[in-house]
Write a protein that holds these residues in place. Structure first.
Motif, PDB file in Angstrom:
ATOM      1  N   ALA A   1       0.829  -1.216   0.000  1.00 51.56           N
ATOM      2  CA  ALA A   1       0.000   0.000   0.000  1.00 51.56           C
ATOM      3  C   ALA A   1       0.858   1.259   0.000  1.00 51.56           C
ATOM      4  O   ALA A   1       0.364   2.349  -0.260  1.00 51.56           O
ATOM      5  CB  ALA A   1      -0.937  -0.019   1.212  1.00 51.56           C
ATOM      6  N   GLY A   2       2.159   1.110   0.257  1.00 49.00           N
ATOM      7  CA  GLY A   2       3.073   2.247   0.212  1.00 49.00           C
ATOM      8  C   GLY A   2       3.507   2.605  -1.204  1.00 49.00           C
ATOM      9  O   GLY A   2       4.173   3.623  -1.415  1.00 49.00           O
ATOM     10  N   SER A   3       3.125   1.795  -2.189  1.00 49.06           N
ATOM     11  CA  SER A   3       3.437   2.111  -3.582  1.00 49.06           C
ATOM     12  C   SER A   3       2.810   3.449  -3.940  1.00 49.06           C
ATOM     13  O   SER A   3       1.684   3.741  -3.549  1.00 49.06           O
ATOM     14  CB  SER A   3       2.883   1.027  -4.516  1.00 49.06           C
ATOM     15  OG  SER A   3       3.519  -0.208  -4.296  1.00 49.06           O
ATOM     16  N   ALA A   4       3.548   4.277  -4.640  1.00 51.30           N
ATOM     17  CA  ALA A   4       3.110   5.602  -5.097  1.00 51.30           C
ATOM     18  C   ALA A   4       3.028   6.634  -3.975  1.00 51.30           C
ATOM     19  O   ALA A   4       2.501   7.724  -4.177  1.00 51.30           O
ATOM     20  CB  ALA A   4       1.789   5.523  -5.857  1.00 51.30           C
ATOM     21  N   ALA A   5       3.560   6.314  -2.800  1.00 52.27           N
ATOM     22  CA  ALA A   5       3.598   7.295  -1.706  1.00 52.27           C
ATOM     23  C   ALA A   5       4.714   8.313  -1.979  1.00 52.27           C
ATOM     24  O   ALA A   5       5.757   7.957  -2.529  1.00 52.27           O
ATOM     25  CB  ALA A   5       3.855   6.597  -0.374  1.00 52.27           C
ATOM     26  N   PRO A   6       4.511   9.571  -1.611  1.00 53.07           N
ATOM     27  CA  PRO A   6       5.588  10.562  -1.784  1.00 53.07           C
ATOM     28  C   PRO A   6       6.842  10.110  -1.044  1.00 53.07           C
ATOM     29  O   PRO A   6       6.763   9.526   0.035  1.00 53.07           O
ATOM     30  CB  PRO A   6       5.006  11.824  -1.152  1.00 53.07           C
ATOM     31  CG  PRO A   6       3.530  11.625  -1.161  1.00 53.07           C
ATOM     32  CD  PRO A   6       3.316  10.144  -1.012  1.00 53.07           C
ATOM     33  N   SER A   7       7.997  10.372  -1.644  1.00 57.11           N
ATOM     34  CA  SER A   7       9.241   9.916  -1.032  1.00 57.11           C
ATOM     35  C   SER A   7      10.418  10.759  -1.487  1.00 57.11           C
ATOM     36  O   SER A   7      10.359  11.439  -2.504  1.00 57.11           O
ATOM     37  CB  SER A   7       9.495   8.448  -1.376  1.00 57.11           C
ATOM     38  OG  SER A   7      10.605   7.952  -0.668  1.00 57.11           O
ATOM     39  N   VAL A   8      11.464  10.695  -0.703  1.00 56.22           N
ATOM     40  CA  VAL A   8      12.762  11.291  -1.041  1.00 56.22           C
ATOM     41  C   VAL A   8      13.803  10.200  -0.811  1.00 56.22           C
ATOM     42  O   VAL A   8      13.547   9.232  -0.094  1.00 56.22           O
ATOM     43  CB  VAL A   8      13.083  12.530  -0.171  1.00 56.22           C
ATOM     44  CG1 VAL A   8      12.078  13.643  -0.426  1.00 56.22           C
ATOM     45  CG2 VAL A   8      13.109  12.177   1.302  1.00 56.22           C
ATOM     46  N   PRO A   9      14.985  10.342  -1.398  1.00 54.87           N
ATOM     47  CA  PRO A   9      16.021   9.332  -1.157  1.00 54.87           C
ATOM     48  C   PRO A   9      16.345   9.211   0.337  1.00 54.87           C
ATOM     49  O   PRO A   9      16.412  10.211   1.053  1.00 54.87           O
ATOM     50  CB  PRO A   9      17.219   9.867  -1.936  1.00 54.87           C
ATOM     51  CG  PRO A   9      16.613  10.704  -3.014  1.00 54.87           C
ATOM     52  CD  PRO A   9      15.406  11.341  -2.373  1.00 54.87           C
ATOM     53  N   ALA A  10      16.528   7.988   0.791  1.00 60.03           N
ATOM     54  CA  ALA A  10      16.879   7.727   2.190  1.00 60.03           C
ATOM     55  C   ALA A  10      18.317   8.154   2.447  1.00 60.03           C
ATOM     56  O   ALA A  10      19.123   8.273   1.522  1.00 60.03           O
ATOM     57  CB  ALA A  10      16.708   6.238   2.487  1.00 60.03           C
TER      58      ALA A  10
ATOM     59  N   GLY B   1      27.320   4.387   0.060  1.00 63.01           N
ATOM     60  CA  GLY B   1      26.272   4.828  -0.854  1.00 63.01           C
ATOM     61  C   GLY B   1      24.937   4.120  -0.720  1.00 63.01           C
ATOM     62  O   GLY B   1      23.947   4.531  -1.316  1.00 63.01           O
ATOM     63  N   TYR B   2      24.908   3.018   0.031  1.00 60.87           N
ATOM     64  CA  TYR B   2      23.658   2.284   0.236  1.00 60.87           C
ATOM     65  C   TYR B   2      22.650   3.191   0.934  1.00 60.87           C
ATOM     66  O   TYR B   2      23.020   3.923   1.830  1.00 60.87           O
ATOM     67  CB  TYR B   2      23.918   1.032   1.089  1.00 60.87           C
ATOM     68  CG  TYR B   2      22.679   0.191   1.291  1.00 60.87           C
ATOM     69  CD1 TYR B   2      22.310  -0.747   0.348  1.00 60.87           C
ATOM     70  CD2 TYR B   2      21.883   0.360   2.408  1.00 60.87           C
ATOM     71  CE1 TYR B   2      21.172  -1.504   0.528  1.00 60.87           C
ATOM     72  CE2 TYR B   2      20.738  -0.399   2.589  1.00 60.87           C
ATOM     73  CZ  TYR B   2      20.391  -1.320   1.637  1.00 60.87           C
ATOM     74  OH  TYR B   2      19.259  -2.074   1.798  1.00 60.87           O
ATOM     75  N   PRO B   3      21.428   3.254   0.534  1.00 58.94           N
ATOM     76  CA  PRO B   3      20.658   2.435  -0.392  1.00 58.94           C
ATOM     77  C   PRO B   3      20.569   2.971  -1.820  1.00 58.94           C
ATOM     78  O   PRO B   3      19.574   2.772  -2.516  1.00 58.94           O
ATOM     79  CB  PRO B   3      19.292   2.353   0.251  1.00 58.94           C
ATOM     80  CG  PRO B   3      19.125   3.673   0.915  1.00 58.94           C
ATOM     81  CD  PRO B   3      20.515   4.047   1.380  1.00 58.94           C
ATOM     82  N   ASP B   4      21.594   3.644  -2.247  1.00 69.18           N
ATOM     83  CA  ASP B   4      21.743   3.993  -3.661  1.00 69.18           C
ATOM     84  C   ASP B   4      20.625   4.861  -4.221  1.00 69.18           C
ATOM     85  O   ASP B   4      20.142   4.633  -5.334  1.00 69.18           O
ATOM     86  CB  ASP B   4      21.900   2.721  -4.502  1.00 69.18           C
ATOM     87  CG  ASP B   4      23.016   1.830  -3.969  1.00 69.18           C
ATOM     88  OD1 ASP B   4      24.130   2.351  -3.758  1.00 69.18           O
ATOM     89  OD2 ASP B   4      22.771   0.633  -3.737  1.00 69.18           O
ATOM     90  N   GLY B   5      20.180   5.837  -3.449  1.00 71.96           N
ATOM     91  CA  GLY B   5      19.187   6.790  -3.934  1.00 71.96           C
ATOM     92  C   GLY B   5      17.747   6.326  -3.853  1.00 71.96           C
ATOM     93  O   GLY B   5      16.834   7.028  -4.263  1.00 71.96           O
TER      94      GLY B   5
END
Length: 79
Positions: A15-24, A30-34
């Motif tokens: 259900a989190g698909s298409a939720a607003p997000s920014v790179p962690a 470099g993980y989680p690579d953007g």
């Protein structure tokens, strides 16, 4: 034939698909690579147009190494 457990099962799509997000936050390597962190399934997901890409709640093909990297990130950065 449909088993009763199949009929009552939740769909695999998170259900989190298409939720607003920014790179962690990134680790030193470099993980989680953007990728962005899904707050519902706690996976790192590609970001497309400032939202999380469609993804399932569980990846049966996830390797032990990938699991350990995700665990290390959460141990370092918290939830």
């Amino acid at each position: 034939m449909i088993m009763w457990v199949d009929a009552a099962a939740d769909p695999p799509r998170c259900a989190g698909s298409a939720a607003p997000s920014v790179p962690a936050s990134t680790m030193a390597d470099g993980y989680p690579d953007g990728r962005g962190r899904c707050v519902l399934c706690h996976r790192f997901v590609e970001i497309t147009g400032n939202v999380l890409a469609e993804h399932n709640t569980f990846d049966p093909a996830e390797t032990t190494d990938a699991y350990n990297r995700r665990r290390e990130w959460f141990n370092t950065n918290g939830f």
